[in-house]
Design a protein around this motif. Structure first.
Motif, short mmCIF file in Angstrom:
data_model
loop_
_atom_site.label_atom_id
_atom_site.label_comp_id
_atom_site.label_asym_id
_atom_site.label_seq_id
_atom_site.Cartn_x
_atom_site.Cartn_y
_atom_site.Cartn_z
N PRO A 41 -7.89 -3.46 2.45
CA PRO A 41 -6.89 -2.62 1.45
C PRO A 41 -6.60 -3.53 0.37
N GLU A 42 -6.39 -2.97 -0.85
CA GLU A 42 -5.90 -4.01 -2.04
C GLU A 42 -4.37 -3.90 -2.24
N PRO A 43 -3.94 -5.13 -2.50
CA PRO A 43 -2.27 -5.27 -2.69
C PRO A 43 -1.61 -3.81 -3.44
N ALA A 44 -0.58 -3.65 -2.74
CA ALA A 44 0.16 -2.47 -3.21
C ALA A 44 0.51 -2.59 -4.83
N ASP A 45 0.81 -3.73 -5.41
CA ASP A 45 1.13 -3.96 -6.60
C ASP A 45 0.09 -4.52 -7.43
N ASP A 89 -2.17 -3.12 -9.58
CA ASP A 89 -1.90 -2.59 -10.90
C ASP A 89 -0.86 -3.24 -11.71
N ASP A 90 0.31 -3.49 -10.97
CA ASP A 90 1.29 -4.07 -11.76
C ASP A 90 1.07 -5.47 -11.88
N PHE A 91 0.45 -6.20 -11.16
CA PHE A 91 0.21 -7.77 -11.09
C PHE A 91 -0.60 -7.85 -12.36
N TRP A 92 -1.65 -7.12 -12.43
CA TRP A 92 -2.63 -7.06 -13.74
C TRP A 92 -1.85 -6.76 -15.06
N ALA A 93 -1.06 -5.65 -15.02
CA ALA A 93 -0.31 -5.40 -16.19
C ALA A 93 0.56 -6.43 -16.53
N ARG A 94 1.36 -7.17 -15.59
CA ARG A 94 2.06 -7.95 -16.14
C ARG A 94 1.46 -9.25 -16.49
N THR A 95 0.20 -9.63 -15.94
CA THR A 95 -0.46 -10.77 -16.27
C THR A 95 -1.09 -10.82 -17.78
N ASP A 102 -10.64 -9.50 -6.34
CA ASP A 102 -11.86 -8.93 -6.23
C ASP A 102 -12.36 -8.08 -6.67
N ALA A 103 -13.69 -8.18 -7.27
CA ALA A 103 -14.47 -7.41 -8.02
C ALA A 103 -14.40 -5.92 -7.62
N THR A 104 -14.55 -5.51 -6.49
CA THR A 104 -14.62 -4.09 -5.91
C THR A 104 -13.30 -3.66 -6.41
N ALA A 105 -12.23 -3.97 -6.30
CA ALA A 105 -11.17 -3.28 -6.81
C ALA A 105 -11.06 -3.12 -8.35
N PHE A 106 -11.63 -4.09 -9.18
CA PHE A 106 -11.84 -3.62 -10.71
C PHE A 106 -12.79 -2.63 -10.92
N ARG A 154 -2.77 -16.26 3.80
CA ARG A 154 -2.42 -16.38 2.75
C ARG A 154 -3.34 -16.57 1.59
N ALA A 155 -4.69 -17.10 1.94
CA ALA A 155 -5.45 -17.28 0.82
C ALA A 155 -6.28 -15.99 0.57
N PHE A 156 -6.65 -15.46 1.74
CA PHE A 156 -7.13 -14.11 1.46
C PHE A 156 -6.33 -13.13 0.83
N ALA A 157 -4.78 -13.20 1.07
CA ALA A 157 -4.02 -12.27 0.33
C ALA A 157 -4.15 -12.74 -1.12
N THR A 158 -4.26 -13.77 -1.58
CA THR A 158 -4.17 -14.09 -2.89
C THR A 158 -5.50 -13.50 -3.55
N LEU A 159 -6.61 -13.74 -2.98
CA LEU A 159 -8.09 -13.15 -3.25
C LEU A 159 -8.24 -11.60 -3.40
N ALA A 160 -7.47 -10.83 -2.70
CA ALA A 160 -7.37 -9.45 -2.73
C ALA A 160 -6.93 -8.99 -4.11
#
Length: 317
Positions: free
Chosen positions: A19-23, A25-31, A248-252, A239-245
């Motif tokens: 699964p991708e992180p629930a936030d 889209d918000d993370f990338w909009a903020r970034t 992940d190019a799959t989500a984009f 924690r590392a894989f939580a960051t990598l999520a």
């Protein structure tokens, strides 16, 4: 290396289940919102070429950091030309203009984005990464891996998005498509997923996709950097894989709607075929994939460049 991954019939159906992180889209909009305005300088550059006009480009990347690039345009152009923005493979920098003549020789513009902090493995770069933090193994995959806000690829992905803004500022650049090999292929998927103003994406053997799958099925670098880090920081791997999520190019790919034209190599031990198909099968725009059954990470090599030129002609007609 033999064909070690799933059979082709299963690759065509493979779906990455993490699964991708629930936030996300918000993370990338903020970034992307929390950045200074893009500024760009095009400095004419004498590359010793008579059929190509060249500019040494500096634009505002993540956090205001200066990012370099080359812009190459056909000297005989009569006005703005469609342009390919190219992102580079792992460890590579922008090199010198004579190394990047295929697309401009075919009548397109070509913008080559330098890769912050890289450019010392197989082609020279000129851009630093002043924000590197935290314990990391040699390489780039584990820099800041415990926090999405600090992770190296947050900076590089943002640079890639802003490179399109930069190149579009030039008066003789028309429509833009994105392309790249390996890490560069992943960056083209990132940009396709975060922007709605590009004509298409042409990723060759893309990297940075399906991280858990990649680290589980290959011992090759660069995925082995993550494995090595997790083996040392053995209580922090989740924690590392939580960051990598978040990266992940799959989500984009699942957010991209422009045309996507992929390539995959079935003997690729660097970017295992299932990781490429994870992104391809998630891709939401019109798509196609070229399969190289007996190639490793070189994929189609020059044939992939020719394929890109054919796709650009179709996109820009």
């Amino acid at each position: 290396m033999p064909q070690f991954d799933l059979p082709l019939a299963q690759l065509r159906e493979y779906r990455y289940q993490e699964p991708e992180p629930a936030d996300f889209d918000d993370f990338w909009a903020r970034t992307l919102t929390d950045q200074p305005e893009v500024d760009v300088v095009f400095e004419p550059y004498d590359a010793g070429l008579t059929t190509v006009d060249t500019w040494d480009v500096t634009f505002t990347g993540y956090g205001g950091d200066p990012i370099k690039g080359w812009l190459l345009l056909p000297a005989n152009r009569s006005g703005p030309v469609p342009t390919a923005v190219e992102y580079l493979g792992y460890g590579s920098g922008r090199g010198i203009p004579i190394e990047s003549l295929a697309y401009v020789s075919s009548g397109f513009g070509h913008f080559v984005m330098d890769t912050r902090g890289q450019g010392s493995s197989w082609r020279a770069g000129d851009t630093g990464d002043p924000s590197a933090t935290g314990p990391a193994v040699p390489g780039y995959l584990t820099r800041g891996i415990l926090d999405p806000d600090d992770y190296y690829y947050r900076r590089l992905y943002t640079d890639a998005v802003r490179a399109v803004d930069a190149v579009k500022r030039h008066d003789h650049v028309a429509e833009v498509a994105v392309t790249g090999r390996s890490q560069g292929g992943a960056l083209s998927l990132v940009v396709a997923g975060l922007r709605d103003d590009i004509a298409g994406a042409v990723p060759h053997v893309p990297f940075l996709s399906a991280f858990r799958r990649g680290t589980a099925v290959t011992e090759r670098e660069p995925y082995a950097e993550i494995v090595r880090w997790c083996s040392i920081h053995r209580t922090k791997w989740e924690r590392a894989f939580a960051t990598l999520a978040y990266f992940d190019a799959t989500a984009f790919a699942a957010r991209a709607t422009c045309r996507g034209s992929f390539s995959v190599a079935l003997m690729d031990g660097v970017c295992p075929p299932s990781t490429v198909y994870a992104a391809f099968n998630a891709y939401q725009g019109p798509k196609d994939i070229t399969v190289w059954p007996y190639n490793n990470h070189e994929g189609g090599g020059p044939e992939d460049q020719l394929r890109t030129i054919r796709v650009l002609r179709e996109l820009f007609q």
